[in-house]
Design a protein around this motif. Structure first.
Motif, PDB file in Angstrom:
ATOM      1  N   TYR A  13      -2.497   6.181  -2.377  1.00 41.10           N
ATOM      2  CA  TYR A  13      -3.693   6.899  -1.763  1.00 41.10           C
ATOM      3  C   TYR A  13      -3.147   7.933  -1.099  1.00 41.10           C
ATOM      4  N   ARG A  14      -4.248   8.846  -0.951  1.00 43.38           N
ATOM      5  CA  ARG A  14      -3.972  10.469  -0.565  1.00 43.38           C
ATOM      6  C   ARG A  14      -3.841  10.270   1.201  1.00 43.38           C
TER       7      ARG A  14
ATOM      8  N   ASP B 122      -7.416   6.339   3.655  1.00 38.39           N
ATOM      9  CA  ASP B 122      -7.969   5.733   2.540  1.00 38.39           C
ATOM     10  C   ASP B 122      -7.413   4.371   2.170  1.00 38.39           C
ATOM     11  N   VAL B 123      -6.449   3.834   2.933  1.00 38.01           N
ATOM     12  CA  VAL B 123      -5.919   2.495   2.687  1.00 38.01           C
ATOM     13  C   VAL B 123      -6.836   1.571   2.959  1.00 38.01           C
TER      14      VAL B 123
ATOM     15  N   PHE C 160       0.833  -1.232  -0.136  1.00 39.53           N
ATOM     16  CA  PHE C 160       0.071  -0.055   0.087  1.00 39.53           C
ATOM     17  C   PHE C 160       0.862   1.535   0.060  1.00 39.53           C
ATOM     18  N   LEU C 161       0.749   2.150  -1.139  1.00 39.76           N
ATOM     19  CA  LEU C 161       1.453   3.489  -0.906  1.00 39.76           C
ATOM     20  C   LEU C 161       0.801   4.515  -0.652  1.00 39.76           C
ATOM     21  N   VAL C 162       1.361   5.589   0.095  1.00 39.32           N
ATOM     22  CA  VAL C 162       0.432   6.635   0.498  1.00 39.32           C
ATOM     23  C   VAL C 162       1.334   8.031   0.112  1.00 39.32           C
ATOM     24  N   ASN C 163       0.536   8.725  -0.400  1.00 40.32           N
ATOM     25  CA  ASN C 163       1.212  10.167  -0.975  1.00 40.32           C
ATOM     26  C   ASN C 163      -0.097  11.153  -0.908  1.00 40.32           C
ATOM     27  N   PRO C 164       0.155  12.300  -0.358  1.00 37.71           N
ATOM     28  CA  PRO C 164      -1.177  13.126  -0.474  1.00 37.71           C
ATOM     29  C   PRO C 164      -1.415  13.705  -1.700  1.00 37.71           C
TER      30      PRO C 164
ATOM     31  N   CYS D 132      -1.346   5.282  11.593  1.00 44.36           N
ATOM     32  CA  CYS D 132      -1.033   3.956  11.436  1.00 44.36           C
ATOM     33  C   CYS D 132      -1.643   3.111  12.544  1.00 44.36           C
ATOM     34  N   ALA D 133      -1.689   3.555  13.640  1.00 41.71           N
ATOM     35  CA  ALA D 133      -2.309   2.786  14.552  1.00 41.71           C
ATOM     36  C   ALA D 133      -3.853   2.384  14.691  1.00 41.71           C
ATOM     37  N   ALA D 134      -4.284   3.352  13.928  1.00 41.54           N
ATOM     38  CA  ALA D 134      -5.958   3.261  13.502  1.00 41.54           C
ATOM     39  C   ALA D 134      -6.057   2.129  12.639  1.00 41.54           C
ATOM     40  N   LYS D 135      -4.943   1.939  11.824  1.00 37.37           N
ATOM     41  CA  LYS D 135      -5.063   0.778  10.783  1.00 37.37           C
ATOM     42  C   LYS D 135      -4.696  -0.558  11.525  1.00 37.37           C
ATOM     43  N   ALA D 136      -3.954  -0.537  12.653  1.00 37.61           N
ATOM     44  CA  ALA D 136      -3.682  -1.575  13.401  1.00 37.61           C
ATOM     45  C   ALA D 136      -2.260  -2.104  12.810  1.00 37.61           C
ATOM     46  N   VAL D 137      -1.601  -1.176  12.517  1.00 40.38           N
ATOM     47  CA  VAL D 137       0.043  -1.424  11.973  1.00 40.38           C
ATOM     48  C   VAL D 137       0.492  -2.022  13.023  1.00 40.38           C
TER      49      VAL D 137
END
Length: 882
Positions: A242-243, A247-248, A227-231, A272-277
């Motif tokens: 993903y912005r 959004d991931v 998963f790649l993230v860039n605003p 990240c914590a909200a995504k359970a990283v």
């Protein structure tokens, strides 16, 4: 009463002192322990529930199934009594303190159901503020079988005021509390992730975000979810950018790589914590290494990790490189080249900084190719000990190397070193920051505590860590160990075509404390069948230039040396590169060396490389580049082989458990300190404390001349430096005069009258060996014992050995033997042997005393401790306890 209700819901409301009655109890509803769950700490609500550490207690309870994620809270995990904030008042201005006593009873597994039972043990109302007071509570956690898995007891130390909420100020906790145990994360999701998110991914070539994506997608063998993230959004080949992290489309991610500015790192970690990283690798620098603001930011990051269960790797790090199978969680442009040129070595590498680690990784150009590299950076959470311990369990690793700028948790480092030792894997360490200048540089680089280097040396030696002095030496030792294994390499044979190189090699052998092997007659006879008559066939062996024109000669004469039982290793200095001649000679020698069970150590002394050099590298015989380096490598390996033999089958010394021996005030002067050590079994000379010159003369006569006089004053540690000691007094007149001189000296040095307790009249002990025995509390490794030559010349002699406590008697005996003064304890030239056994007894008594006094005491020193003739014991002439 006993009323089932949800403790979290109840305790999140305002709680009033008047609502609580002694004997009152509650039972929470049962709940199932899940994969991402945190077992509640005795029902406390808010952030405190998430204060945990993973798989703690696994050392004592090897789980047959995977343990609950975050199953233990801090206090239960450590098994210690600790103080931390729990109540926050309505205005948030200050915290009350509670003292918690916690004990873990049984492991908790995923799928277990648990509930919490709470009971009010005692309630004490405040005399100053009616309606407020202190409360003692008992909590236990039970599983579905009714078994107690944990129990706690806590008492408020400030009055519980009206409106106090049951919530925890996690930001008030110290970092040390969060890492107070030696349990280690399995790192399974980090080393073999199934999903990776790159925050700060970029489509712009040449940027760190672009290189990091390339390393994972193009240069790794990774087949999991990316998963790649860039605003700004966009597309990277067939992958969307993903912005935002929100959004991931994933609810659980194994690893997140953060390439974001320092000031946005905390917010990114929250997302990240909200995504359970599970693991977040923070490449970004600009934290504790830059000062207080950065340290505060790290504290917030650590609090977030503790609250959510996410583990932090870094910050300020170069990431992780695994070459078998390939996985590059790093921004380094060199990852694509790592391991491509030569065979992988079964060597793991852990460094704090990235620059030195990258230099070592490029050792593959000389035949040393590390298969795993972890760059840990500031080590906010995961530290070098975590990765050393993982490598100790890794079936693909035989040798572990680490470059250390500072050790933050000495207990964890020792536990990791012990794990490597138990696994039979040599641990090679380069500890930088040895000098004052180096310590300062290390502090600014990774905000590490460099530590006292003599203590580092002692601890490394105690636990079998091979300490090297530079990167070249690390590569040499690791390469040679990977080729020949752990064996004694003390008896060397030098084999050369240059007489000068042979003599120079012999010099270096002697300087390193190694020996030139004595060749067996049959070895010499076999070589004589092939060598020219003018060759030197004793050690060093010099075949002259004949070896260059006749390549077969070198191999024919080498085989007998490998078969000689008196030879441990063959050193082969290659002085010059004669192109095809040198290549042919090397090729023929390698045919023999490949089949040999003994070490073959080629030393490439020429500045010109070439095919012969490359052949050595390609065939796995990485050359050493100087005779000095070769000797150092052989010396280190020989030391480790001897250490391994001494410690084979030896268990680690158990942690000492001593009841507190001194509940009252600590000693303030020599008299009080000696009284305490006498209680532990270490005697003092005949002596009495007096207050006048006449009393001194009378007591001196009673003790017997000659005597010594010493000032007794609180806070005066070095009495001789202020003229507070007078020795060899033979009559009453000398004693009176000495008393007056001591008092005058105290006045001249501004010793307060209230601090002067008198003067000690002591018998003179004139026959014996003066020793020093001291214990101090090191900031990194805890209690450290020092033993060696004592007396007024202790700093000049500098003859002291050290070890970390606890230590058994065999270890004490060994470190004593490493001092020069130990030889004076044995019988020599008609002098009687001294009471070495009594010295070791006294040392053990003093260690027990120090440990029994707990954290209140920072140091205990007896100097001199005079060792008398065999059978007559020891006498403590002076003692200081601080």
């Amino acid at each position: 009463m006993s009323t089932p209700f949800d403790l979290n819901e109840h305790l999140s409301r305002r709680l009033y002192f008047d609502d609580i009655d002694e004997g009152q109890s509650w039972i929470s509803p049962r709940r199932t322990v899940t994969e991402a769950d945190v077992v509640q700490f005795a029902g406390l609500s808010g952030d405190f529930n998430a204060l945990h550490t993973d798989a703690v207690y696994a050392q004592e309870h090897p789980f047959g199934q995977r343990a609950a994620h975050g199953m233990l809270t801090l206090a239960i995990a450590s098994g210690l009594t600790t103080r931390m904030p729990v109540y926050r008042l309505m205005d948030g201005a200050r915290y009350a303190l509670v003292e918690l006593r916690c004990q873990w009873r049984k492991p908790v597994f995923i799928g277990d159901t648990i509930h919490v039972e709470l009971r009010i043990g005692k309630k004490t109302e405040s005399l100053k503020r009616p309606g407020t007071g202190r409360v003692l509570m008992h909590r236990i956690i039970k599983n579905q079988h009714g078994e107690v898995v944990a129990d706690t007891e806590w008492t408020t130390h400030d009055d519980m005021q009206e409106g106090g909420r049951m919530s925890a100020g996690i930001s008030q906790l110290k970092v040390d509390q969060l890492k107070s145990n030696t349990a280690f994360d399995s790192l399974a999701g980090l080393i073999k992730p199934r999903s990776v998110m790159i925050v700060g991914a970029s489509t712009t070539a040449g940027t760190l975000g672009h290189t990091t994506v390339q390393n994972l997608i193009e240069h790794s063998d990774f087949d999991g979810d990316v998963f790649l993230v860039n605003p700004r959004g966009g597309q990277w080949q067939d992958l969307p950018l993903y912005r935002s992290i929100d959004d991931v489309p994933a609810q659980k991610i194994d690893v997140a790589l953060l390439l974001v500015p320092a000031d946005s790192a905390l917010a990114t970690l929250e997302a990240c914590a909200a995504k359970a990283v599970r693991y977040a690798i923070v490449f970004t620098g600009g934290f504790a290494e830059l000062g207080e603001t950065g340290r505060q930011a790290e504290q917030q990051m650590l609090a977030l990790a503790a609250r959510t269960g996410m583990r932090l790797y870094g910050p300020n790090c170069a990431g992780m490189t695994i070459l078998s199978p390939r996985l590059g969680l790093t921004f380094s442009t060199e990852f694509r080249n790592d391991g491509r040129n030569n065979k992988l070595s079964r060597i793991g590498l852990v460094t704090q900084g990235g620059g030195l680690g990258r230099s070592l990784m490029q050792g593959n150009e000389r035949g040393v190719c590390f298969s795993r590299w972890f760059s840990t950076g500031n080590e906010l959470d995961l530290d070098n000990a975590d990765f050393i311990q993982w490598l100790a369990q890794d079936p693909g690793t035989d040798i572990i190397c680490t470059v250390i700028e500072g050790i933050k948790d000495g207990e964890r480092f020792v536990a990791a070193a012990q794990a490597a030792s138990r696994a039979g894997k040599p641990l090679i360490a380069l500890k930088v920051g040895r000098s004052d200048f180096g310590k300062k540089a290390a502090q600014s680089h990774t905000a590490s505590l460099a530590g006292d280097d003599v203590v580092n040396d002692a601890v490394f030696s105690q636990y079998g860590v091979i300490r090297v002095d530079d990167l070249d030496e690390m590569l040499d030792v690791a390469s040679l160990l990977s080729r020949v294994g752990v064996q004694g390499l003390k008896r060397l044979c030098v084999y050369s075509s240059s007489g000068g190189a042979g003599v120079l090699s012999a010099d270096k052998v002697g300087e390193a404390g190694l020996t030139m092997a004595s060749l067996d007659e049959s070895t010499v006879a076999e070589m004589a069948k092939h060598a020219p008559s003018y060759a030197a066939l004793t050690n060093p062996v010099d075949l002259t230039t004949k070896a260059l024109v006749d390549p077969q000669l070198a191999s024919k004469c080498l085989l007998p040396l490998f078969n000689d039982p008196g030879v441990d290793a063959v050193l082969y200095p290659i002085t010059s590169n004669y192109a095809a001649s040198t290549e042919g000679m090397v090729r023929n020698m390698l045919e023999v060396a490949r089949q040999a069970r003994k070490a073959f150590v080629p030393v490439w002394m020429s500045s010109r490389r070439g095919q012969a050099h490359d052949l050595l590298v390609a065939e796995g015989f990485a050359p050493v580049y100087s005779l000095r380096n070769a000797m150092q490598a052989l010396k280190r390996i020989n030391w480790y082989a001897e250490w391994t033999e001494r410690n084979d089958g030896r268990r680690d010394a158990p942690a000492d458990s001593h009841e507190k021996a001194c509940a009252g005030p600590l000693p303030c002067n020599e008299t009080q300190a000696k009284a305490l050590i006498m209680q532990s079994g270490v005697r003092s000379p005949k002596e009495l404390q007096v207050h006048t010159a006449d009393e001194a003369a009378m007591q001196a006569k009673a003790i017997g001349f000659p005597v010594a006089l010493k000032i007794v004053a609180d806070g005066v540690l070095h009495k001789s430096e202020i003229g507070g000691v007078q020795l060899n007094l033979w009559d009453e007149a000398q004693v009176r005069q000495a008393f007056e001189q001591i008092m005058a000296a105290a006045c001249a040095h501004n010793v307060p009258d209230n601090n002067i307790r008198g003067v000690l009249v002591s018998e003179m002990i004139t026959d014996g060996v003066e020793m020093l025995v001291g214990i101090h509390r090191d900031a990194v490794f805890g209690p450290i014992l020092s033993i060696g030559a004592g007396g007024v010349w202790v700093e000049v002699e500098a003859d002291v050995a050290r070890c970390r406590l606890p230590a058994d008697r065999a270890l004490l005996d060994g470190i004593l033997d490493s001092t020069r003064v130990a030889r004076r304890l044995a019988s020599h030239r008609g002098l009687p042997a001294r009471d070495r056994s009594a010295l070791l007894d006294a040392t053990q008594h003093l260690v027990a005393l120090f440990l029994s006094l707990g954290d209140r005491v920072q140091s205990l020193e007896v100097n001199p401790l005079v060792v008398l003739n065999n059978g007559h014991g020891v006498v403590a002439l002076d003692a200081v306890i601080e």
